[in-house]
Design a protein around this motif. Structure first.
Motif, PDB file in Angstrom:
ATOM      1  N   UNK A   1      11.684  80.330  46.653  1.00 31.22           N
ATOM      2  CA  UNK A   1      12.737  80.372  47.671  1.00 31.22           C
ATOM      3  C   UNK A   1      12.223  80.187  49.095  1.00 31.22           C
ATOM      4  N   UNK A   2      10.918  80.381  49.315  1.00 30.82           N
ATOM      5  CA  UNK A   2      10.373  80.387  50.668  1.00 30.82           C
ATOM      6  C   UNK A   2       9.190  79.429  50.784  1.00 30.82           C
ATOM      7  N   UNK A   3       9.237  78.567  51.814  1.00 30.79           N
ATOM      8  CA  UNK A   3       8.134  77.649  52.071  1.00 30.79           C
ATOM      9  C   UNK A   3       8.149  77.226  53.530  1.00 30.79           C
ATOM     10  N   UNK A   4       7.044  76.664  53.957  1.00 24.19           N
ATOM     11  CA  UNK A   4       6.883  76.151  55.316  1.00 24.19           C
ATOM     12  C   UNK A   4       6.857  74.627  55.225  1.00 24.19           C
ATOM     13  N   UNK A   5       7.869  73.976  55.766  1.00 23.28           N
ATOM     14  CA  UNK A   5       7.980  72.519  55.689  1.00 23.28           C
ATOM     15  C   UNK A   5       6.843  71.861  56.469  1.00 23.28           C
ATOM     16  N   UNK A   6       6.555  72.345  57.664  1.00 20.86           N
ATOM     17  CA  UNK A   6       5.535  71.723  58.514  1.00 20.86           C
ATOM     18  C   UNK A   6       4.150  71.785  57.886  1.00 20.86           C
ATOM     19  N   UNK A   7       3.802  72.927  57.338  1.00 22.95           N
ATOM     20  CA  UNK A   7       2.475  73.115  56.751  1.00 22.95           C
ATOM     21  C   UNK A   7       2.431  72.833  55.251  1.00 22.95           C
ATOM     22  N   UNK A   8       3.612  72.680  54.627  1.00 22.67           N
ATOM     23  CA  UNK A   8       3.702  72.394  53.193  1.00 22.67           C
ATOM     24  C   UNK A   8       3.054  73.505  52.355  1.00 22.67           C
ATOM     25  N   UNK A   9       3.455  74.761  52.657  1.00 26.47           N
ATOM     26  CA  UNK A   9       2.931  75.921  51.943  1.00 26.47           C
ATOM     27  C   UNK A   9       4.076  76.716  51.324  1.00 26.47           C
TER      28      UNK A   9
ATOM     29  N   UNK B   1      10.820  70.226  51.641  1.00 28.11           N
ATOM     30  CA  UNK B   1      11.748  69.678  52.624  1.00 28.11           C
ATOM     31  C   UNK B   1      12.627  70.809  53.134  1.00 28.11           C
ATOM     32  N   UNK B   2      13.453  70.542  54.131  1.00 25.35           N
ATOM     33  CA  UNK B   2      14.260  71.582  54.763  1.00 25.35           C
ATOM     34  C   UNK B   2      15.200  72.292  53.784  1.00 25.35           C
ATOM     35  N   UNK B   3      15.780  71.566  52.870  1.00 21.51           N
ATOM     36  CA  UNK B   3      16.767  72.170  51.965  1.00 21.51           C
ATOM     37  C   UNK B   3      16.372  72.135  50.503  1.00 21.51           C
ATOM     38  N   UNK B   4      15.120  71.919  50.215  1.00 21.38           N
ATOM     39  CA  UNK B   4      14.665  71.870  48.833  1.00 21.38           C
ATOM     40  C   UNK B   4      13.262  71.315  48.751  1.00 21.38           C
ATOM     41  N   UNK B   5      12.884  70.947  47.555  1.00 21.45           N
ATOM     42  CA  UNK B   5      11.560  70.368  47.364  1.00 21.45           C
ATOM     43  C   UNK B   5      11.634  69.290  46.298  1.00 21.45           C
ATOM     44  N   UNK B   6      10.654  68.395  46.352  1.00 16.18           N
ATOM     45  CA  UNK B   6      10.565  67.312  45.382  1.00 16.18           C
ATOM     46  C   UNK B   6       9.292  67.528  44.572  1.00 16.18           C
ATOM     47  N   UNK B   7       9.380  67.382  43.262  1.00 10.90           N
ATOM     48  CA  UNK B   7       8.228  67.555  42.387  1.00 10.90           C
ATOM     49  C   UNK B   7       7.409  66.267  42.396  1.00 10.90           C
ATOM     50  N   UNK B   8       6.162  66.367  42.816  1.00 11.33           N
ATOM     51  CA  UNK B   8       5.257  65.225  42.829  1.00 11.33           C
ATOM     52  C   UNK B   8       4.415  65.166  41.559  1.00 11.33           C
TER      53      UNK B   8
END
Length: 66
Positions: free
Chosen positions: A43-51, A15-22
């Motif tokens: 620290x770095x990811x692409x929200x749109x592509x989920x990478x 997500x824009x400000x963090x991530x959720x563990x699935x």
């Protein structure tokens, strides 16, 4: 029986400000280099592509307009 998360990749929703563990794990793999990234170091990811990315440089390269 308890399952260890050591050496097991996690599945995350970025997500824009963090991530959720699935799915629990201790790392994710960089989309560019394939390097393991500990969740505490992510620290770095692409929200749109989920990478996820290991470094800012790799993220910049991957997300640059083509």
């Amino acid at each position: 029986m308890l399952m260890s998360n050591t050496k097991r990749p996690a599945k995350l929703h970025y997500m824009a400000n963090g991530f959720r563990v699935l799915s629990t794990g201790d790392h994710v793999l960089c989309a560019v280099s394939g390097a393991a990234i500990a969740l505490d170091d992510l620290r770095y990811w692409d929200v749109a592509e989920q990478h996820p990315f290991a470094t800012a440089e790799l993220a910049s390269e991957a997300m640059a307009p083509r």
